[in-house]
Design a protein around this motif. Structure first.
Motif, PDB file in Angstrom:
ATOM      1  N   ALA A 136       0.831  -1.207   0.000  1.00 52.06           N
ATOM      2  CA  ALA A 136       0.000   0.000   0.000  1.00 52.06           C
ATOM      3  C   ALA A 136       0.865   1.256   0.000  1.00 52.06           C
ATOM      4  N   VAL A 137       1.954   1.235   0.749  1.00 52.75           N
ATOM      5  CA  VAL A 137       2.882   2.366   0.773  1.00 52.75           C
ATOM      6  C   VAL A 137       3.485   2.589  -0.611  1.00 52.75           C
ATOM      7  N   LYS A 138       3.927   1.506  -1.231  1.00 53.06           N
ATOM      8  CA  LYS A 138       4.530   1.624  -2.561  1.00 53.06           C
ATOM      9  C   LYS A 138       3.522   2.144  -3.576  1.00 53.06           C
ATOM     10  N   ASN A 139       2.287   1.680  -3.478  1.00 59.40           N
ATOM     11  CA  ASN A 139       1.240   2.150  -4.395  1.00 59.40           C
ATOM     12  C   ASN A 139       0.973   3.643  -4.211  1.00 59.40           C
ATOM     13  N   ALA A 140       1.120   4.119  -2.974  1.00 56.76           N
ATOM     14  CA  ALA A 140       0.796   5.513  -2.678  1.00 56.76           C
ATOM     15  C   ALA A 140       1.853   6.483  -3.183  1.00 56.76           C
ATOM     16  N   THR A 141       3.118   6.210  -2.914  1.00 58.04           N
ATOM     17  CA  THR A 141       4.173   7.183  -3.237  1.00 58.04           C
ATOM     18  C   THR A 141       5.364   6.578  -3.954  1.00 58.04           C
ATOM     19  N   GLY A 142       5.366   5.266  -4.126  1.00 53.92           N
ATOM     20  CA  GLY A 142       6.507   4.613  -4.741  1.00 53.92           C
ATOM     21  C   GLY A 142       7.634   4.293  -3.771  1.00 53.92           C
ATOM     22  N   THR A 143       7.482   4.680  -2.520  1.00 55.77           N
ATOM     23  CA  THR A 143       8.519   4.425  -1.523  1.00 55.77           C
ATOM     24  C   THR A 143       8.509   2.959  -1.119  1.00 55.77           C
ATOM     25  N   GLU A 144       9.672   2.374  -1.015  1.00 53.44           N
ATOM     26  CA  GLU A 144       9.761   0.954  -0.696  1.00 53.44           C
ATOM     27  C   GLU A 144      10.167   0.740   0.758  1.00 53.44           C
ATOM     28  N   TYR A 145       9.338  -0.047   1.452  1.00 57.40           N
ATOM     29  CA  TYR A 145       9.622  -0.504   2.810  1.00 57.40           C
ATOM     30  C   TYR A 145       9.822  -2.015   2.759  1.00 57.40           C
ATOM     31  N   ALA A 146      10.566  -2.550   3.707  1.00 57.91           N
ATOM     32  CA  ALA A 146      10.807  -3.985   3.777  1.00 57.91           C
ATOM     33  C   ALA A 146      10.269  -4.532   5.087  1.00 57.91           C
ATOM     34  N   VAL A 147       9.749  -5.762   5.061  1.00 58.60           N
ATOM     35  CA  VAL A 147       9.281  -6.452   6.264  1.00 58.60           C
ATOM     36  C   VAL A 147      10.429  -7.311   6.774  1.00 58.60           C
ATOM     37  N   LYS A 148      10.836  -7.086   8.026  1.00 65.85           N
ATOM     38  CA  LYS A 148      11.980  -7.794   8.584  1.00 65.85           C
ATOM     39  C   LYS A 148      11.716  -8.216  10.027  1.00 65.85           C
ATOM     40  N   ASN A 149      12.384  -9.267  10.436  1.00 66.11           N
ATOM     41  CA  ASN A 149      12.435  -9.581  11.854  1.00 66.11           C
ATOM     42  C   ASN A 149      13.342  -8.564  12.539  1.00 66.11           C
ATOM     43  N   ALA A 150      12.921  -8.073  13.712  1.00 64.47           N
ATOM     44  CA  ALA A 150      13.653  -6.993  14.370  1.00 64.47           C
ATOM     45  C   ALA A 150      15.082  -7.386  14.717  1.00 64.47           C
ATOM     46  N   ALA A 151      15.264  -8.547  15.324  1.00 72.16           N
ATOM     47  CA  ALA A 151      16.597  -8.953  15.760  1.00 72.16           C
ATOM     48  C   ALA A 151      17.495  -9.291  14.577  1.00 72.16           C
ATOM     49  N   GLU A 152      16.963 -10.026  13.614  1.00 75.37           N
ATOM     50  CA  GLU A 152      17.772 -10.435  12.472  1.00 75.37           C
ATOM     51  C   GLU A 152      18.027  -9.277  11.517  1.00 75.37           C
ATOM     52  N   GLY A 153      17.029  -8.415  11.360  1.00 76.44           N
ATOM     53  CA  GLY A 153      17.166  -7.312  10.420  1.00 76.44           C
ATOM     54  C   GLY A 153      18.027  -6.181  10.935  1.00 76.44           C
ATOM     55  N   TYR A 154      18.044  -5.982  12.265  1.00 80.39           N
ATOM     56  CA  TYR A 154      18.818  -4.896  12.847  1.00 80.39           C
ATOM     57  C   TYR A 154      19.850  -5.437  13.835  1.00 80.39           C
ATOM     58  N   TYR A 155      19.411  -5.728  15.050  1.00 79.63           N
ATOM     59  CA  TYR A 155      20.299  -6.244  16.086  1.00 79.63           C
ATOM     60  C   TYR A 155      19.437  -6.716  17.243  1.00 79.63           C
ATOM     61  N   VAL A 156      20.000  -7.526  18.119  1.00 80.14           N
ATOM     62  CA  VAL A 156      19.264  -8.018  19.284  1.00 80.14           C
ATOM     63  C   VAL A 156      19.093  -6.884  20.287  1.00 80.14           C
ATOM     64  N   ALA A 157      17.847  -6.652  20.703  1.00 83.65           N
ATOM     65  CA  ALA A 157      17.535  -5.601  21.675  1.00 83.65           C
ATOM     66  C   ALA A 157      16.253  -5.957  22.400  1.00 83.65           C
TER      67      ALA A 157
END
Length: 414
Positions: free
Chosen positions: A336-357
């Motif tokens: 829906a975000v991409k359809n609205a403005t063309g901006t791309e977001y990614a779905v990630k697991n928080a720990a694996e995508g960034y760091y353990v917190a």
């Protein structure tokens, strides 16, 4: 990130504020650390020796205070991690940019007044006082659509406001949005205020669900970013016996407290003396507990990275319940975000995508409230401007998030 982009990125913090910044960053340096340095950087962050300015991409941009320069340099060299000094004295660069910033602020007078703020600003970030003016105005002018109340006080006694967007028909489902937990992430409360405005004026999108929005969860820290240190992250707790103030409110929740956080008050990820030690997290917790049986979605707005993160943040080895549903609904949002403005977001697991917190809103909501759909949303951008995102992004970012949330609400209510 080129040296010129970093310089321009730092100059933005002066330009976009209606206040004169007096950053305590004399002799602070900005470094770019090589792609293999993520683990070392995380260790130094927990130890309170640096501040991470960029989590996106393979390399890391960090701010190193003068008292930590030798230790950080030695740690990186011992690990064989290359680094480059991009800025030798952050305060000097900010001072050079200040005159230009004043001229630009004088040339653009778009602002709220003391007596009236009928809508969130599009071309400026709002001060905390302006946010309060807007919330008071909308509470008075749209009583059938919204109620605004204080759920508690901050360390310094400021109100933590909760906006309740009322459905047009009876509802047993609720959505919770939290913004502004990290003070320097100005796009987060800006988007939250625009979402409130959208929901008041567009009755169909939230006609069958109660929406609760905290647009500014860390008012003391936010005010501090306007008058003293634009890159301040934590709240304004005075840590007795320590030389550093503040608690990271997104490490203070009672969910695997202490994992991936720090017990050092000088760390940007200082967890605090105990879970829910801070009045801000206590107020948020108590308000959310009242909605426990009705919450369908919890969304914590942060920046930056253009990522929708799902639990767990405290572990890379344990899978959150309903992982596949979390990913599926997340993809509804990103499309829906991409359809609205063309901006791309990614779905990630928080720990694996960034760091353990640990100790974050999202993990606590899933663990303690058993809310099915829980996310941390890292807003624009992907590191070019970072925490200092130019206000020209406010309207487009708000619009794309509005479209994404609208589709998610439709999907989970289907």
């Amino acid at each position: 990130m080129s040296v010129w982009r970093v310089l321009r990125w730092l100059m933005v913090m002066i330009v976009m504020s209606d206040a004169i910044m007096c950053l305590p960053n004399t002799r602070h340096q900005v470094w770019r650390v090589g792609s293999r340095g993520s683990n070392v950087v995380q260790q130094l962050l927990v130890a309170g020796m640096l501040d991470v300015l960029n989590h996106s991409g393979s390399s890391r941009t960090v701010r190193v205070p003068p008292e930590s320069l030798t230790e950080v340099k030695d740690a990186l060299q011992d690990a064989g991690i290359p680094y480059q000094v991009l800025i030798h004295d952050l305060a000097a660069h900010l001072q050079a940019a200040d005159e230009e910033g004043r001229e630009r602020r004088s040339a653009d007078n778009s602002s709220c007044t003391v007596s009236s703020c009928p809508a969130p600003l599009n071309t400026h970030y709002m001060t905390f006082s302006q946010m309060e003016w807007y919330l008071r105005d909308v509470n008075t002018s749209s009583p059938t659509r919204i109620t605004v109340s204080s759920i508690g006080k901050s360390v310094e006694g400021r109100n933590i406001w909760l906006a309740h967007i009322l459905p047009s028909q009876p509802s047993d489902k609720a959505v919770w949005l939290e913004a502004g937990l990290h003070a320097r992430e100005w796009i987060s409360p800006a988007v939250a205020l625009h979402l409130i405005h959208h929901m008041i004026t567009n009755t169909s999108a939230t006609s069958s669900v109660d929406v609760f929005i905290v647009p500014m969860a860390n008012p003391d820290g936010y005010v501090y970013t306007w008058i003293t240190d634009r890159l301040w992250r934590k709240n304004r707790r005075v840590n007795g016996g320590a030389r550093c103030d503040g608690v990271d409110l997104n490490r203070n929740w009672d969910s695997h407290f202490g994992v991936g956080a720090s017990n050092n008050p000088c760390s940007e990820v200082y967890q605090g003396p105990s879970a829910f030690s801070e009045p801000e997290t206590k107020a948020l917790r108590d308000a959310m507990l009242k909605l426990k049986d009705n919450l369908e979605l919890v969304l914590a707005l942060h920046s930056y990275g253009q990522d929708l993160l799902y639990p767990w943040g405290w572990s890379t080895g344990e899978e959150a319940p309903g992982k596949h549903d979390l990913i599926a609904i997340g993809q509804v949002f990103t499309q829906a975000v991409k359809n609205a403005t063309g901006t791309e977001y990614a779905v990630k697991n928080a720990a694996e995508g960034y760091y353990v917190a640990s100790g974050a809103t999202d993990d606590w909501a899933m663990e303690a409230l058993h809310t099915k759909y829980v996310y941390t949303l890292e807003l624009r951008d992907q590191g070019r401007q970072g925490f200092l995102l130019e206000p020209a992004n406010i309207l487009a970012c708000s619009e794309e998030i509005w479209q994404g949330i609208t589709q998610v609400i439709k999907k989970i209510n289907a």
